[in-house]
Design a protein around this motif. Sequence first.
Motif, PDB file in Angstrom:
ATOM      1  N   GLN A  44      41.370 -30.169  -8.954  1.00 11.86           N
ATOM      2  CA  GLN A  44      41.605 -28.756  -9.233  1.00 11.86           C
ATOM      3  C   GLN A  44      43.070 -28.524  -9.599  1.00 11.86           C
ATOM      4  O   GLN A  44      43.973 -28.859  -8.819  1.00 11.86           O
ATOM      5  N   TRP A  45      43.287 -27.971 -10.780  1.00 11.73           N
ATOM      6  CA  TRP A  45      44.657 -27.712 -11.218  1.00 11.73           C
ATOM      7  C   TRP A  45      45.242 -26.509 -10.483  1.00 11.73           C
ATOM      8  O   TRP A  45      46.348 -26.574  -9.939  1.00 11.73           O
ATOM      9  N   ASN A  46      44.478 -25.411 -10.463  1.00 14.42           N
ATOM     10  CA  ASN A  46      44.893 -24.225  -9.711  1.00 14.42           C
ATOM     11  C   ASN A  46      44.152 -24.197  -8.379  1.00 14.42           C
ATOM     12  O   ASN A  46      42.925 -24.256  -8.343  1.00 14.42           O
ATOM     13  N   LYS A  47      44.889 -24.107  -7.301  1.00 16.65           N
ATOM     14  CA  LYS A  47      44.262 -24.130  -5.984  1.00 16.65           C
ATOM     15  C   LYS A  47      43.480 -22.838  -5.745  1.00 16.65           C
ATOM     16  O   LYS A  47      44.043 -21.748  -5.834  1.00 16.65           O
ATOM     17  N   PRO A  48      42.198 -22.947  -5.438  1.00 15.83           N
ATOM     18  CA  PRO A  48      41.358 -21.756  -5.270  1.00 15.83           C
ATOM     19  C   PRO A  48      41.594 -21.051  -3.940  1.00 15.83           C
ATOM     20  O   PRO A  48      42.024 -21.665  -2.967  1.00 15.83           O
ATOM     21  N   GLY A  97      36.530 -11.153  -8.590  1.00 16.06           N
ATOM     22  CA  GLY A  97      37.767 -10.419  -8.792  1.00 16.06           C
ATOM     23  C   GLY A  97      38.668 -11.114  -9.795  1.00 16.06           C
ATOM     24  O   GLY A  97      38.664 -12.350  -9.908  1.00 16.06           O
ATOM     25  N   LYS A  98      39.446 -10.332 -10.536  1.00 12.76           N
ATOM     26  CA  LYS A  98      40.298 -10.867 -11.597  1.00 12.76           C
ATOM     27  C   LYS A  98      41.419 -11.746 -11.064  1.00 12.76           C
ATOM     28  O   LYS A  98      41.842 -12.693 -11.714  1.00 12.76           O
ATOM     29  N   GLU A  99      41.919 -11.422  -9.890  1.00 13.68           N
ATOM     30  CA  GLU A  99      43.048 -12.169  -9.345  1.00 13.68           C
ATOM     31  C   GLU A  99      42.602 -13.343  -8.475  1.00 13.68           C
ATOM     32  O   GLU A  99      43.438 -14.078  -7.945  1.00 13.68           O
ATOM     33  N   SER A 100      41.317 -13.499  -8.332  1.00 13.62           N
ATOM     34  CA  SER A 100      40.789 -14.545  -7.458  1.00 13.62           C
ATOM     35  C   SER A 100      40.501 -15.825  -8.246  1.00 13.62           C
ATOM     36  O   SER A 100      40.073 -15.783  -9.401  1.00 13.62           O
ATOM     37  N   ILE A 101      40.732 -16.959  -7.624  1.00 13.42           N
ATOM     38  CA  ILE A 101      40.402 -18.263  -8.198  1.00 13.42           C
ATOM     39  C   ILE A 101      39.304 -18.889  -7.329  1.00 13.42           C
ATOM     40  O   ILE A 101      39.526 -19.170  -6.146  1.00 13.42           O
ATOM     41  N   LYS A 154      26.398 -10.963  -8.957  1.00 12.06           N
ATOM     42  CA  LYS A 154      26.920  -9.592  -8.943  1.00 12.06           C
ATOM     43  C   LYS A 154      26.921  -9.015  -7.536  1.00 12.06           C
ATOM     44  O   LYS A 154      27.903  -8.381  -7.108  1.00 12.06           O
ATOM     45  N   ILE A 155      25.841  -9.251  -6.798  1.00 11.37           N
ATOM     46  CA  ILE A 155      25.749  -8.698  -5.440  1.00 11.37           C
ATOM     47  C   ILE A 155      26.767  -9.350  -4.512  1.00 11.37           C
ATOM     48  O   ILE A 155      27.436  -8.670  -3.723  1.00 11.37           O
ATOM     49  N   ILE A 156      26.916 -10.668  -4.610  1.00 16.06           N
ATOM     50  CA  ILE A 156      27.903 -11.358  -3.779  1.00 16.06           C
ATOM     51  C   ILE A 156      29.314 -10.915  -4.145  1.00 16.06           C
ATOM     52  O   ILE A 156      30.158 -10.680  -3.265  1.00 16.06           O
ATOM     53  N   SER A 157      29.568 -10.772  -5.437  1.00 14.78           N
ATOM     54  CA  SER A 157      30.892 -10.344  -5.893  1.00 14.78           C
ATOM     55  C   SER A 157      31.237  -8.963  -5.337  1.00 14.78           C
ATOM     56  O   SER A 157      32.358  -8.737  -4.863  1.00 14.78           O
ATOM     57  N   ASN A 158      30.279  -8.048  -5.376  1.00 18.74           N
ATOM     58  CA  ASN A 158      30.510  -6.701  -4.825  1.00 18.74           C
ATOM     59  C   ASN A 158      30.793  -6.753  -3.328  1.00 18.74           C
ATOM     60  O   ASN A 158      31.643  -6.025  -2.815  1.00 18.74           O
ATOM     61  N   LYS A 159      30.076  -7.625  -2.641  1.00 18.26           N
ATOM     62  CA  LYS A 159      30.274  -7.767  -1.186  1.00 18.26           C
ATOM     63  C   LYS A 159      31.687  -8.287  -0.890  1.00 18.26           C
ATOM     64  O   LYS A 159      32.376  -7.795   0.017  1.00 18.26           O
ATOM     65  N   VAL A 160      32.129  -9.292  -1.660  1.00 18.76           N
ATOM     66  CA  VAL A 160      33.456  -9.886  -1.429  1.00 18.76           C
ATOM     67  C   VAL A 160      34.548  -8.880  -1.772  1.00 18.76           C
ATOM     68  O   VAL A 160      35.490  -8.672  -0.999  1.00 18.76           O
ATOM     69  N   ILE A 161      34.421  -8.223  -2.914  1.00 10.92           N
ATOM     70  CA  ILE A 161      35.481  -7.320  -3.380  1.00 10.92           C
ATOM     71  C   ILE A 161      35.525  -6.031  -2.565  1.00 10.92           C
ATOM     72  O   ILE A 161      36.611  -5.612  -2.114  1.00 10.92           O
TER      73      ILE A 161
END
Length: 378
Positions: free
Chosen positions: A91-95, A113-117, A368-375
Amino acid sequence: MDFGSIAETVNDSIEKICRTDKYINSSRDLEDILDLRGADWYIFLFVLFGILICVGLTNYLIDPYGWHGTDILKAQRIDSRTRVEKMLRNQWNKPDVMLFGSSRSMSLKPNFGKESIGVNAALFAGAIEDHYCILRYSVESLSFPLRFAVIGLEPDLFLSTHPIDPMLIKNKRLGRYLEKKNISIIQAFFKQPGYVDEVASLLSFTTSKNSCKIIFGFLMDHFDPKGAITDIKQISSSGLTGYLLEIIKKKKDSMTARLRQYKKLYSGAVAIDADRLRYLYRFADYAKKNSIAVVAFYPGYSRGFWNEMINIDAFIKSNQKLDQEMMKLKKLYGWRLIDFRPGKFKGSELQFFDGVHPTKQTTLIIEKIISNKVINDL
């Protein structure tokens, strides 16, 4: 003198002699069959051990599972756990987000999220001990600044009938985080040496079959003028996840085969494994100590698959037991839970190719559902 009694005595004596003669002859025949002394015996041993050596050496050189690092045909086949471990190291960018799960979660994209890796660390037949070891390896060895862990859990991979994958035990980077079993000196003395499993694997029918597949693919790739598409080329061109989904698409009747697999898994005295529950709580403890918020989800099943499986008592009890543990984790550790199982999921009915692996449309809904839950929630 009674001539009748004399004649009867003579007849009995003749019969006894005949039976004795037949016994002697049959015994000699049996000895001749079993007698492999001399040249015959050496030829038998030579042929037997010659075949075993050829099979073992072929499997070692072909290395269908990527265990030995030989891979003379350059098939580049490695086990799923080694693949994930190497992928994480590269992994180049650490998540800051990791997604864990089985093959049912491999198609999900953890872009929350846009800022999330995010990185997907799901693997074939990935169980909770795999997720725990990968989590610790990512934090302690790779220094990933993880903030969120999304983990797909299913009772099917908590069962005692599904043993720990030997490749997790063999993997030096991941396997070191497994529980160390305390055994007595006597138990250690009688424990089967590790090389026995190695030899048994090299001589097994399954390993030989997978080696033959690679050899056949190599021959087709190099000697077929029409350039037949082989399994190896499919994997390299479309990726492991795409290859998996392509197979599922082609098998229209695959749900029947999958049902047979799951019914066999739940046959007999089946229950949630106590060791796996310990790994579940170890995962929760480690995440909490490292300030990693957890979203757990049930990957779900198709309606038809679910209706078949709920007729199995062990399946129902295993789901209920895992439900109880998940509610404890929600209360003790603040886990967020999402349930995509039929009857639990409130949205439109989800579709699965073979009853368990999601279609592309279902994958988008789950993402989509998981993303909404995380964000939103975290």
